[in-house]
Design an enzyme around this catalytic site. Structure first.
Site, PDB file in Angstrom:
ATOM      1  N   GLY A 179       0.836  -1.193   0.000  1.00 59.31           N
ATOM      2  CA  GLY A 179       0.000   0.000   0.000  1.00 59.31           C
ATOM      3  C   GLY A 179       0.872   1.245   0.000  1.00 59.31           C
ATOM      4  O   GLY A 179       2.104   1.164  -0.014  1.00 59.31           O
ATOM      5  N   HIS A 206       7.222  -4.018   1.543  1.00 58.77           N
ATOM      6  CA  HIS A 206       7.299  -2.983   0.520  1.00 58.77           C
ATOM      7  C   HIS A 206       7.989  -1.761   1.132  1.00 58.77           C
ATOM      8  O   HIS A 206       7.474  -1.159   2.070  1.00 58.77           O
ATOM      9  CB  HIS A 206       5.901  -2.584   0.056  1.00 58.77           C
ATOM     10  CG  HIS A 206       5.318  -3.479  -0.995  1.00 58.77           C
ATOM     11  ND1 HIS A 206       4.875  -4.750  -0.718  1.00 58.77           N
ATOM     12  CD2 HIS A 206       5.100  -3.280  -2.318  1.00 58.77           C
ATOM     13  CE1 HIS A 206       4.402  -5.293  -1.828  1.00 58.77           C
ATOM     14  NE2 HIS A 206       4.532  -4.422  -2.819  1.00 58.77           N
ATOM     15  N   GLU A 209      10.199   2.383  -2.387  1.00 57.20           N
ATOM     16  CA  GLU A 209       9.640   2.549  -3.728  1.00 57.20           C
ATOM     17  C   GLU A 209       9.203   4.008  -3.888  1.00 57.20           C
ATOM     18  O   GLU A 209       9.856   4.796  -4.546  1.00 57.20           O
ATOM     19  CB  GLU A 209       8.460   1.604  -3.944  1.00 57.20           C
ATOM     20  CG  GLU A 209       7.839   1.705  -5.332  1.00 57.20           C
ATOM     21  CD  GLU A 209       6.573   0.874  -5.474  1.00 57.20           C
ATOM     22  OE1 GLU A 209       6.149   0.678  -6.617  1.00 57.20           O
ATOM     23  OE2 GLU A 209       6.011   0.445  -4.458  1.00 57.20           O
ATOM     24  N   ASP A 294       5.909  -7.409 -10.537  1.00 56.45           N
ATOM     25  CA  ASP A 294       5.016  -6.604  -9.709  1.00 56.45           C
ATOM     26  C   ASP A 294       3.565  -6.847 -10.106  1.00 56.45           C
ATOM     27  O   ASP A 294       2.877  -7.664  -9.504  1.00 56.45           O
ATOM     28  CB  ASP A 294       5.374  -5.125  -9.775  1.00 56.45           C
ATOM     29  CG  ASP A 294       4.852  -4.339  -8.579  1.00 56.45           C
ATOM     30  OD1 ASP A 294       4.381  -4.972  -7.607  1.00 56.45           O
ATOM     31  OD2 ASP A 294       4.919  -3.104  -8.602  1.00 56.45           O
TER      32      ASP A 294
END
Length: 356
Positions: A179, A206, A209, A294
Site C-alpha cells: 500500500g 514494501h 519505492e 510486480d
C-alpha cells in the site's frame, strides 16, 4: 555471442519473487467476472481494457497506480473468482517459463461478499494447486509459494500474520505489507513482525519505492525484513562514484534481496526509464538484485519481457540473466534444500546449454 532474444528468454527458466495476484488478471477474465457481479469497467473489450490498465497506471504516481486495483479487487470477491484467478495465474507464469514464483495477495481485500479470511486463502491455494498441476501436465512445471499481504493503512496486520502462519504447511511461505508508503511506516505493524520472527516465519516489506531511505531503514533495522519489496531507493545512499553509505553497505553486506520491478518502478516514478533504472548500478555493485513483474496487468508485462527490456537497455547476456535467476532462487522463502534442487537441477543445466 548474440544477445538473448525474447522467444529464447521465454523458454529459459526464471524465478519470480514479487508478483501481485490482483495485478495479474487476464483482461478477458476481468470482463467476464465483472459481468457476473455487475461491476462497471472503463472498457468491455479485452484489448481496450488491457490498454486502459497500462495507461492508467502509467502516471508516475504510486497512489494513482494503486487506484487501478479497484477494478481487479472488485471482481475477486467470491471463492470461484479467486480460484479462477489463481489457477490462470499459475498457467500464465508457467507458459512464460517461470519455474518458481511467489505470488502475494491481501486476504482482507476480498471480504465484500461475506467470505471469511480462511475461505479466501483456501480458494487461492486451491487455485494455485490445480493450476500448477495443469501446468505440469502441459509440460511447463512450476512451483508457487503464496505470500499473505496486510495493507499498511489498515490495522489487521497481526490478524493476517497469524493467518499466514496458520496456513504455512498448505502453501503460504511468507508475509508482506503493501500500500501507499508515505504516512504509513512499517513500524506501525511492529507487533506483527515480532510475532512472525518468534514463529520463525519469513517476511518481506514494501519499502524504498515511493518513499526513500527511512522506509528501507525501518523495514530492516526496526522490523527485521528478510527482503525488500522494491528497495530501489537504496540508490539514494550511493554517491556518484559508487561509494556506499552505511545503510547501502549494510544491505549489500547482509545480502538482503532487492525485489526490483523495472517496468513498475518506471510507472510509479521510482525510476525515470528502464535505461536509467538503478538496477544497472546495483547489479554492477553486486547487491542481491532480483528481477520481478510486480503487476503484470498494469505494466503489460511478464518475466520474459522484463528480462528482454534489461537485455536491450544494459546489453545483458545469458550470464547476467542466470545471475538474476539464481539470486531470486537463493532468496526464495522455501526450504534451502528445495531451493538447491531448482538451482542445480533446473536452472543451471538450462543456462549451461544457453551459455555453451
Amino acid at each position: 555471442m548474440l544477445s538473448p532474444g525474447y522467444e529464447e528468454i521465454v523458454k529459459a527458466p526464471k524465478a519470480l519473487l514479487h508478483d501481485h495476484l490482483d495485478g495479474g488478471l487476464r483482461p478477458a477474465t476481468v470482463i467476464e467476472l465483472a459481468a457476473e457481479v455487475g461491476h462497471e469497467l472503463p472498457a468491455t473489450d479485452a484489448t481496450r481494457l488491457g490498454q486502459w490498465f497500462i495507461e492508467a497506471a502509467d502516471s508516475g504516481s504510486l497512489e494513482r497506480y494503486l487506484e487501478t486495483f479497484a477494478h481487479t479487487v472488485a471482481v475477486m470477491q467470491t471463492e470461484s473468482a479467486l480460484h479462477r484467478v489463481a489457477y490462470e495465474c499459475a498457467l500464465d507464469l508457467a507458459a512464460d517459463g517461470v519455474v518458481y514464483a511467489e505470488v502475494r495477495f491481501a486476504p482482507e481485500q476480498h471480504l465484500d461478499r461475506d467470505l471469511t479470511l480462511h475461505r479466501v486463502v483456501g480458494a487461492v491455494l486451491a487455485g494455485f494447486r490445480e493450476g500448477c498441476a495443469a501446468a505440469a501436465d502441459a509440460g511447463t512445471p512450476i512451483r508457487i509459494g503464496t505470500l499473505l499481504t496486510a495493507m499498511r493503512h489498515q490495522a489487521r496486520s497481526m490478524e493476517i500474520a497469524e493467518l499466514a502462519v496458520l496456513h504455512r504447511d498448505e502453501g503460504v511461505v511468507g508475509f508482506d505489507i503493501a500500500g501507499a508508503e508515505a504516512g504509513y511506516p512499517p513500524t506501525r505493524h511492529l507487533d506483527a513482525f515480532e510475532y512472525l520472527q518468534r514463529e520463525n516465519f519469513h517476511f518481506t516489506i514494501h519499502a524504498g519505492e515511493a518513499f526513500g531511505l527511512p522506509s528501507i531503514w525501518q523495514a530492516i533495522q526496526w522490523c527485521g525484513a528478510d527482503r525488500l519489496g522494491h528497495g530501489v531507493r537504496i540508490v539514494d545512499d550511493i554517491s556518484g562514484n559508487g561509494q556506499l553509505g552505511r545503510l547501502a553497505a549494510y544491505v549489500r553486506d547482509k545480502r538482503i534481496p532487492l525485489e526490483l520491478c523495472p517496468s513498475s518502478n518506471v510507472q510509479t516514478g521510482a525510476a525515470a526509464s528502464i535505461a536509467e533504472h538503478p538496477i544497472g548500478l546495483l547489479r554492477d555493485l553486486r547487491f542481491r538484485v532480483t528481477v520481478n513483474t510486480d503487476n503484470r496487468l498494469m505494466s503489460g508485462t511478464s518475466m520474459s519481457r522484463e528480462m528482454a527490456l534489461l537485455v536491450e537497455a544494459f546489453g545483458y547476456g545469458w550470464s547476467e540473466l542466470q545471475w538474476f535467476t539464481v539470486n531470486a532462487m537463493k532468496s526464495a522463502f522455501i526450504p534451502f534444500d528445495e531451493r538447491l534442487v531448482l538451482i542445480n537441477e533446473v536452472i543451471k543445466p538450462a543456462y549451461s546449454k544457453l551459455l555453451a
